[in-house]
Design a protein around this motif. Sequence first.
Motif, PDB file in Angstrom:
ATOM      1  N   VAL A   1       0.827  -1.114   0.134  1.00 53.62           N
ATOM      2  CA  VAL A   1       0.036   0.045   0.030  1.00 53.62           C
ATOM      3  C   VAL A   1       1.007   1.320   0.098  1.00 53.62           C
ATOM      4  N   HIS A   2       0.614   2.214  -0.860  1.00 51.90           N
ATOM      5  CA  HIS A   2       1.596   3.229  -0.869  1.00 51.90           C
ATOM      6  C   HIS A   2       0.699   4.709  -1.242  1.00 51.90           C
ATOM      7  N   LEU A   3       1.506   5.737  -0.613  1.00 54.74           N
ATOM      8  CA  LEU A   3       1.014   7.194  -0.770  1.00 54.74           C
ATOM      9  C   LEU A   3       1.917   7.619  -2.037  1.00 54.74           C
ATOM     10  N   ALA A   4       1.289   8.446  -2.666  1.00 51.05           N
ATOM     11  CA  ALA A   4       2.185   9.198  -3.902  1.00 51.05           C
ATOM     12  C   ALA A   4       1.583  10.501  -4.038  1.00 51.05           C
ATOM     13  N   ILE A   5       2.476  11.494  -4.361  1.00 52.71           N
ATOM     14  CA  ILE A   5       2.069  12.806  -4.663  1.00 52.71           C
ATOM     15  C   ILE A   5       2.303  13.143  -6.173  1.00 52.71           C
ATOM     16  N   ARG A   6       1.889  14.317  -6.623  1.00 51.17           N
ATOM     17  CA  ARG A   6       2.477  14.462  -8.194  1.00 51.17           C
ATOM     18  C   ARG A   6       3.495  15.527  -7.810  1.00 51.17           C
ATOM     19  N   GLU A   7       4.595  15.290  -8.684  1.00 51.80           N
ATOM     20  CA  GLU A   7       5.634  16.382  -8.853  1.00 51.80           C
ATOM     21  C   GLU A   7       6.107  16.308 -10.410  1.00 51.80           C
ATOM     22  N   GLY A   8       5.610  17.653 -10.548  1.00 45.91           N
ATOM     23  CA  GLY A   8       5.953  17.672 -12.234  1.00 45.91           C
ATOM     24  C   GLY A   8       4.878  16.722 -12.931  1.00 45.91           C
TER      25      GLY A   8
ATOM     26  N   PHE B   1      -8.013  13.704 -12.054  1.00 43.48           N
ATOM     27  CA  PHE B   1      -8.361  14.995 -11.252  1.00 43.48           C
ATOM     28  C   PHE B   1      -8.031  16.270 -11.330  1.00 43.48           C
ATOM     29  N   GLU B   2      -6.564  16.282 -12.304  1.00 41.29           N
ATOM     30  CA  GLU B   2      -6.038  17.565 -12.587  1.00 41.29           C
ATOM     31  C   GLU B   2      -7.027  18.443 -13.520  1.00 41.29           C
ATOM     32  N   PRO B   3      -6.526  19.605 -13.588  1.00 39.38           N
ATOM     33  CA  PRO B   3      -7.467  20.508 -14.426  1.00 39.38           C
ATOM     34  C   PRO B   3      -7.136  20.171 -16.053  1.00 39.38           C
ATOM     35  N   GLY B   4      -8.181  20.472 -16.715  1.00 40.92           N
ATOM     36  CA  GLY B   4      -8.115  19.864 -18.203  1.00 40.92           C
ATOM     37  C   GLY B   4      -6.988  20.494 -19.110  1.00 40.92           C
ATOM     38  N   TRP B   5      -6.638  21.837 -18.677  1.00 40.30           N
ATOM     39  CA  TRP B   5      -5.276  22.115 -19.454  1.00 40.30           C
ATOM     40  C   TRP B   5      -4.113  21.513 -19.111  1.00 40.30           C
ATOM     41  N   PHE B   6      -4.015  20.934 -17.789  1.00 30.91           N
ATOM     42  CA  PHE B   6      -2.896  20.000 -17.398  1.00 30.91           C
ATOM     43  C   PHE B   6      -2.938  18.525 -18.004  1.00 30.91           C
ATOM     44  N   VAL B   7      -4.222  18.157 -18.234  1.00 27.84           N
ATOM     45  CA  VAL B   7      -4.134  16.673 -18.786  1.00 27.84           C
ATOM     46  C   VAL B   7      -4.094  16.872 -20.467  1.00 27.84           C
ATOM     47  N   THR B   8      -4.667  17.865 -21.014  1.00 28.74           N
ATOM     48  CA  THR B   8      -4.278  18.081 -22.267  1.00 28.74           C
ATOM     49  C   THR B   8      -2.827  18.344 -22.445  1.00 28.74           C
TER      50      THR B   8
ATOM     51  N   MET C   1       3.050   8.899 -14.864  1.00 26.90           N
ATOM     52  CA  MET C   1       1.666   8.785 -14.504  1.00 26.90           C
ATOM     53  C   MET C   1       0.866   8.031 -15.099  1.00 26.90           C
ATOM     54  N   HIS C   2       1.232   7.787 -16.293  1.00 21.88           N
ATOM     55  CA  HIS C   2       0.136   7.174 -17.094  1.00 21.88           C
ATOM     56  C   HIS C   2       0.028   5.538 -17.115  1.00 21.88           C
ATOM     57  N   CYS C   3       0.924   5.021 -16.264  1.00 19.47           N
ATOM     58  CA  CYS C   3       1.138   3.783 -16.269  1.00 19.47           C
ATOM     59  C   CYS C   3       0.964   3.122 -14.956  1.00 19.47           C
ATOM     60  N   THR C   4       0.612   4.088 -13.935  1.00 24.38           N
ATOM     61  CA  THR C   4       0.447   3.490 -12.541  1.00 24.38           C
ATOM     62  C   THR C   4      -0.832   3.995 -12.006  1.00 24.38           C
ATOM     63  N   GLY C   5      -1.160   3.197 -11.010  1.00 29.70           N
ATOM     64  CA  GLY C   5      -2.697   3.267 -10.683  1.00 29.70           C
ATOM     65  C   GLY C   5      -2.723   4.758 -10.065  1.00 29.70           C
ATOM     66  N   VAL C   6      -1.827   4.988  -8.916  1.00 29.76           N
ATOM     67  CA  VAL C   6      -1.662   6.465  -8.335  1.00 29.76           C
ATOM     68  C   VAL C   6      -1.585   7.663  -9.313  1.00 29.76           C
ATOM     69  N   GLY C   7      -0.913   7.355 -10.390  1.00 32.24           N
ATOM     70  CA  GLY C   7      -0.555   8.420 -11.325  1.00 32.24           C
ATOM     71  C   GLY C   7      -2.123   8.558 -12.246  1.00 32.24           C
TER      72      GLY C   7
ATOM     73  N   GLU D   1       5.220  13.535 -13.007  1.00 35.78           N
ATOM     74  CA  GLU D   1       5.562  12.032 -12.369  1.00 35.78           C
ATOM     75  C   GLU D   1       4.899  12.136 -11.113  1.00 35.78           C
ATOM     76  N   VAL D   2       4.789  10.707 -10.470  1.00 33.78           N
ATOM     77  CA  VAL D   2       4.435  10.589  -9.323  1.00 33.78           C
ATOM     78  C   VAL D   2       5.635  10.226  -8.439  1.00 33.78           C
ATOM     79  N   LEU D   3       5.530  10.975  -7.180  1.00 32.74           N
ATOM     80  CA  LEU D   3       6.731  10.660  -6.268  1.00 32.74           C
ATOM     81  C   LEU D   3       6.093   9.795  -5.047  1.00 32.74           C
ATOM     82  N   TYR D   4       6.669   8.659  -4.727  1.00 30.35           N
ATOM     83  CA  TYR D   4       6.157   7.952  -3.582  1.00 30.35           C
ATOM     84  C   TYR D   4       6.564   8.402  -2.245  1.00 30.35           C
ATOM     85  N   VAL D   5       5.715   8.721  -1.372  1.00 29.12           N
ATOM     86  CA  VAL D   5       6.109   9.334  -0.164  1.00 29.12           C
ATOM     87  C   VAL D   5       6.004   8.434   1.051  1.00 29.12           C
ATOM     88  N   ASP D   6       5.302   7.322   0.997  1.00 22.80           N
ATOM     89  CA  ASP D   6       5.197   6.365   1.818  1.00 22.80           C
ATOM     90  C   ASP D   6       4.932   5.125   1.475  1.00 22.80           C
TER      91      ASP D   6
END
Lengths: 263, 263
Positions: A103-110, A149-156, A137-143, A112-117
């Motif tokens: 089980v892990h906890l990740a945040i977005r950094e740029g 849930f990021e804004p549309g411009w980010f996803v685009t 981000m595109h191939c991990t569950g947390v990513g 990518e996802v950064l695993y913090v715990d």
Amino acid sequence: MAGGARDRGRSVTSRVLAILDAFDAGRPRLTLSEIAARSGLALSTVHRLVGELEEWQALRRTADGSYHIGIRLWELGQLAPDSLQAVAHPWLQELLASTGENVHLAIREGVEVLYVDRVFGRRAVPIVSRTGGRLPMHCTGVGKALLAFEPGWFVTSFLSRPLERFTPHTVTEPGRLSRELAQIRARGYALTHEEMTLGSCSAAAPIISDGVPVAAVGIVVSSRRVRELPRLVDPLLAATDGIARAYQATMVPATRPRQERRD
Amino acid sequence: MAGGARDRGRSVTSRVLAILDAFDAGRPRLTLSEIAARSGLALSTVHRLVGELEEWQALRRTADGSYHIGIRLWELGQLAPDSLQAVAHPWLQELLASTGENVHLAIREGVEVLYVDRVFGRRAVPIVSRTGGRLPMHCTGVGKALLAFEPGWFVTSFLSRPLERFTPHTVTEPGRLSRELAQIRARGYALTHEEMTLGSCSAAAPIISDGVPVAAVGIVVSSRRVRELPRLVDPLLAATDGIARAYQATMVPATRPRQERRD
């Protein structure tokens, strides 16, 4: 000032940071020449600065003469604020207790996802993510849970970049990923199946605070247990909801909405 | 070169490290003037170097203008080798599962213990130790468990220093501590009762590898549960034995004894 001519114009601070930057998860141990090559600094400069960093325990020399990050930097890094991680940790434990897997906890950094715990039992499937590690981000569950849930411009903007293929199951077609993100947004969680690593699959959900996806919790299980994944979704969503509420409670009152809902 | 006259004679690297050194668990957030005061550097020097460190995300500025350690340093710190921690983590989880309280892993750094991992549930008693934090050895379970297995010269030197009192139960008399260490060495584990913090007690045992105490595992429970502590000793010793064996197995064969016992 010592150091090769090519180091001119770079501040000493930037040279020290370039030495530290030479280390990453793929190259945690480096010789002096490797540090010089990766930092673009002259060997004489590297030799002198590494000596100072070693003395302070930012770096440590191993028996074979190479260097790795020292305990002092680890200790200092622990001072980075981690209020979310502290709040989330017991919930990760409860998910571990019900799964026995990672089980892990990740945040977005740029991008990518950064695993913090990360918590895991002795029978957990070996996985590529590690605390302090980054993954796409595109191939991990947390990513995917965060991206949805990021804004549309980010996803685009994210989808306009090439998406690397890691396994035959990695989704690399932007249109398909975009449709999948819409589905994740609608149901509130992501499922992956061998998209990052063959042999493992995952369920992940975002922690939403004030409408922003501040982190995501993921459960990674062996592909042999893929049929059990849907059963893990309810405990997962209970955990992310619980973390979001507990995290909100740690905020100073001024940042909370004035009118709190009663129910 | 900019910077006050008092900074002369100190290398730029040492100034950068002095800035980072200004941060500790007691002072994780500092203003520029506080960094200057704690590092002994001129404010102009601090201003310039902090700017460079902030750009690299070694430091981060908060809304109120103070600074804390940034995520980049945390990430870098995660590259410090942690083979023991990786081996130990699942065992800590199993101890947590059987207690629901705080379980942690600590190593000796100088004359203190440094907590390198910690797992805890939602009902755990609040404790002072945190991952990356340091505490004294004479009043913590893990500290006593490690101290008892250090060589005689180390213990003698340790006992010659003043022992700070934290609660009325802290053992500060060297003779008494020395006798207690002999007892811990004989039975293989340490018990503490409100010696660091009122309200909590602990059981701890060392992980011995090649005769050296490489780390200790501690369980901290509420003082209300002090009677349950003896019952936790067997699972604790099973965990430290298991970790020691698993850790030994990660070593290169050359460092293992040639004649392995069969039983």
